[in-house]
Design a protein around this motif. Sequence first.
Motif, mmCIF file in Angstrom:
data_model
loop_
_atom_site.group_PDB
_atom_site.id
_atom_site.type_symbol
_atom_site.label_atom_id
_atom_site.label_comp_id
_atom_site.label_asym_id
_atom_site.label_seq_id
_atom_site.Cartn_x
_atom_site.Cartn_y
_atom_site.Cartn_z
ATOM 1 N N VAL A 4 -4.724 -0.936 2.174
ATOM 2 C CA VAL A 4 -4.156 -0.418 3.422
ATOM 3 C C VAL A 4 -2.647 -0.579 3.423
ATOM 4 O O VAL A 4 -1.910 0.341 3.803
ATOM 5 C CB VAL A 4 -4.777 -1.142 4.633
ATOM 6 N N GLU A 5 -2.164 -1.735 2.991
ATOM 7 C CA GLU A 5 -0.721 -1.976 2.968
ATOM 8 C C GLU A 5 -0.019 -1.054 1.980
ATOM 9 O O GLU A 5 1.066 -0.535 2.249
ATOM 10 C CB GLU A 5 -0.452 -3.439 2.603
ATOM 11 N N GLN A 6 -0.646 -0.816 0.840
ATOM 12 C CA GLN A 6 -0.040 0.038 -0.186
ATOM 13 C C GLN A 6 -0.078 1.516 0.185
ATOM 14 O O GLN A 6 0.691 2.309 -0.365
ATOM 15 C CB GLN A 6 -0.754 -0.184 -1.523
ATOM 16 N N ASN A 7 -0.958 1.902 1.083
ATOM 17 C CA ASN A 7 -1.079 3.300 1.521
ATOM 18 C C ASN A 7 -0.926 3.378 3.034
ATOM 19 O O ASN A 7 -1.682 4.079 3.717
ATOM 20 C CB ASN A 7 -2.434 3.875 1.088
ATOM 21 N N SER A 8 0.072 2.684 3.548
ATOM 22 C CA SER A 8 0.224 2.527 4.996
ATOM 23 C C SER A 8 0.400 3.856 5.720
ATOM 24 O O SER A 8 0.019 3.982 6.891
ATOM 25 C CB SER A 8 1.411 1.605 5.290
ATOM 26 N N TRP A 9 0.973 4.865 5.055
ATOM 27 C CA TRP A 9 1.187 6.163 5.719
ATOM 28 C C TRP A 9 -0.128 6.847 6.091
ATOM 29 O O TRP A 9 -0.151 7.714 6.955
ATOM 30 C CB TRP A 9 2.019 7.078 4.817
ATOM 31 N N LEU B 240 -21.468 -2.695 8.598
ATOM 32 C CA LEU B 240 -20.579 -1.622 9.013
ATOM 33 C C LEU B 240 -19.151 -2.130 9.214
ATOM 34 O O LEU B 240 -18.931 -3.136 9.889
ATOM 35 C CB LEU B 240 -21.115 -1.023 10.315
ATOM 36 N N ASP B 241 -18.174 -1.434 8.597
ATOM 37 C CA ASP B 241 -16.742 -1.674 8.809
ATOM 38 C C ASP B 241 -16.284 -3.047 8.351
ATOM 39 O O ASP B 241 -15.399 -3.657 8.953
ATOM 40 C CB ASP B 241 -16.365 -1.468 10.285
ATOM 41 N N GLN B 242 -16.868 -3.561 7.283
ATOM 42 C CA GLN B 242 -16.454 -4.852 6.734
ATOM 43 C C GLN B 242 -15.815 -4.654 5.362
ATOM 44 O O GLN B 242 -16.334 -3.916 4.531
ATOM 45 C CB GLN B 242 -17.647 -5.804 6.637
ATOM 46 N N ILE B 243 -14.696 -5.322 5.143
ATOM 47 C CA ILE B 243 -13.924 -5.191 3.910
ATOM 48 C C ILE B 243 -13.853 -6.555 3.248
ATOM 49 O O ILE B 243 -13.436 -7.531 3.885
ATOM 50 C CB ILE B 243 -12.505 -4.673 4.208
ATOM 51 N N GLU C 195 -13.264 4.436 3.072
ATOM 52 C CA GLU C 195 -12.266 4.603 2.016
ATOM 53 C C GLU C 195 -11.642 3.262 1.644
ATOM 54 O O GLU C 195 -11.475 2.948 0.460
ATOM 55 C CB GLU C 195 -11.174 5.575 2.463
ATOM 56 N N VAL C 196 -11.307 2.458 2.638
ATOM 57 C CA VAL C 196 -10.707 1.149 2.369
ATOM 58 C C VAL C 196 -11.707 0.239 1.671
ATOM 59 O O VAL C 196 -11.366 -0.455 0.690
ATOM 60 C CB VAL C 196 -10.220 0.503 3.675
ATOM 61 N N GLN C 197 -12.951 0.216 2.155
ATOM 62 C CA GLN C 197 -13.980 -0.621 1.544
ATOM 63 C C GLN C 197 -14.123 -0.336 0.048
ATOM 64 O O GLN C 197 -14.231 -1.252 -0.769
ATOM 65 C CB GLN C 197 -15.321 -0.392 2.234
ATOM 66 N N MET C 198 -14.123 0.937 -0.297
ATOM 67 C CA MET C 198 -14.356 1.321 -1.683
ATOM 68 C C MET C 198 -13.098 1.200 -2.542
ATOM 69 O O MET C 198 -13.143 0.649 -3.648
ATOM 70 C CB MET C 198 -14.912 2.745 -1.730
ATOM 71 N N MET C 199 -11.982 1.696 -2.045
ATOM 72 C CA MET C 199 -10.777 1.716 -2.860
ATOM 73 C C MET C 199 -10.205 0.319 -3.079
ATOM 74 O O MET C 199 -9.538 0.072 -4.086
ATOM 75 C CB MET C 199 -9.726 2.617 -2.216
ATOM 76 N N GLU C 200 -10.445 -0.602 -2.170
ATOM 77 C CA GLU C 200 -9.988 -1.982 -2.359
ATOM 78 C C GLU C 200 -10.640 -2.608 -3.590
ATOM 79 O O GLU C 200 -10.052 -3.489 -4.240
ATOM 80 C CB GLU C 200 -10.323 -2.801 -1.105
ATOM 81 N N LEU C 201 -11.843 -2.139 -3.946
ATOM 82 C CA LEU C 201 -12.589 -2.723 -5.069
ATOM 83 C C LEU C 201 -12.921 -1.694 -6.154
ATOM 84 O O LEU C 201 -13.796 -1.932 -6.975
ATOM 85 C CB LEU C 201 -13.898 -3.346 -4.555
#
Length: 448
Positions: free
Chosen positions: A421-426, A267-270, A192-198
């Motif tokens: 991640v910071e913007q959706n920390s919850w 794997l697991d790289q942002i 989710e982080v990998q994709m949503m960051e970009l």
Amino acid sequence: MRLNSQEEQKDKFIESQGVMLSRIDSRLFLWGLFLLQLFLIGAILRFSVISGPSHEPSVDSNIKFINRNSDRRTLRPGAVNEGILMVQLGNFTQIFAETPFTSLVRRGPVTCFREGTVTEADGTVGVDSNDTDDVRCRCHPEWHGPDCGQPEVIWRAFVAGRIPLNFTSSHTVRHRVIYFIQSTVVSLQLLEVQMMELMDIVELFVVCDLMEMITLRKSTLFTTHRQRILLMHHRECNPAQIYDYLINKLPKTAALRDDDVIIFSHLDQIFNRKAINYFKWYKNWPQPVRFRLKYNVYGFFWQHPASTVVSGFACYHSVFRDHPRDTLNRLLTIDKAAMIVGDLNHFGGWQCQFCAQPIDIVKRLEYEFQHEHFTFDSNTRKIIDVGHVQNLITKGFYVDGQMKLNKVQRFGDKYYTPNYVEQNSWNFDNIITNIYAHWEEESDDEYL
């Protein structure tokens, strides 16, 4: 006499009927018991099929994985790969701003990269002029170039690689970006982080499942963006295999162009968002580019002693087209790349290894152990379960239980987490803070 004889016959008849009924009842009871046993046996077999076989590694009997509630469901072929579109993202007027000033060096109006340029009180972009009447955009700190379009991490990569800064290159043509991602069912949080960051930069995501049991059909991420995602399964998921799959599945209406930017992460790289956005709008960078990633473990609060890892790549589609498949993977993973984005202080992204819930880390370790990616001390018996993983996270030891990890302070580190991640920390408490450390009597507040 005759009456007594009739009564005796009647009694014998009734007695025989009673015997027959009792025999029938016995047979019905036995048949019912037999059918019940068949039902129970069938139920047990069905339950075992649904639950799946237990995977105890046969390499070392001293290592035992306790993996409850595992999910081995697979995605139905074609469930996500239908209706793929390649709608180009990015609006030039939203990314760049033209000023009323004219640059004598560039012989035209000054164009500024909005994100890197100071905005004046009246809403216009700031400019600076020198004694030669040359006009430049006024940059925010850690932004460079006459148009403020080079983030610090890119500028440092140019300088470190001794690459000429060609600022005359036009940036009016936006490149489509295609992202090859390795993933697994136990890495969905990082995916989710990998994709949503970009998400607003990348036109197409090609997600390759290493464990061949990824569960994404009902994922909100995939259902919302299903026209921008290709899903495939392979046990290696190397760039050449993903590219071949893309070529076979991509509709003719979305044919690849030579200047499409292809990026690949293990794997697991942002990736650093600013770096990928630069590749989208500029063409003055050598290829292939590789990334120096901050090496985190379990969460952004622990860092591997190696500090960084060089991995992933970015290049144009023409590189894939012009090189044979048997040498392509080696070309794209060469250690001494033309340019490496990131250094020890400004990272090209994050490697967040085993950044997941403890139960998912157990599943991942079982997979890694079976494929001999990791070896454990076989002299002592080891049970790898949720409690064992929680203890590793709490104390800051690597999965081998021996290597000590380094603490990372959350505040004051501008590369602590990706923006998403910071913007959706919850949604990411388990990888932002070491929640298990607070259970210890000697814990402090450095993770808060």
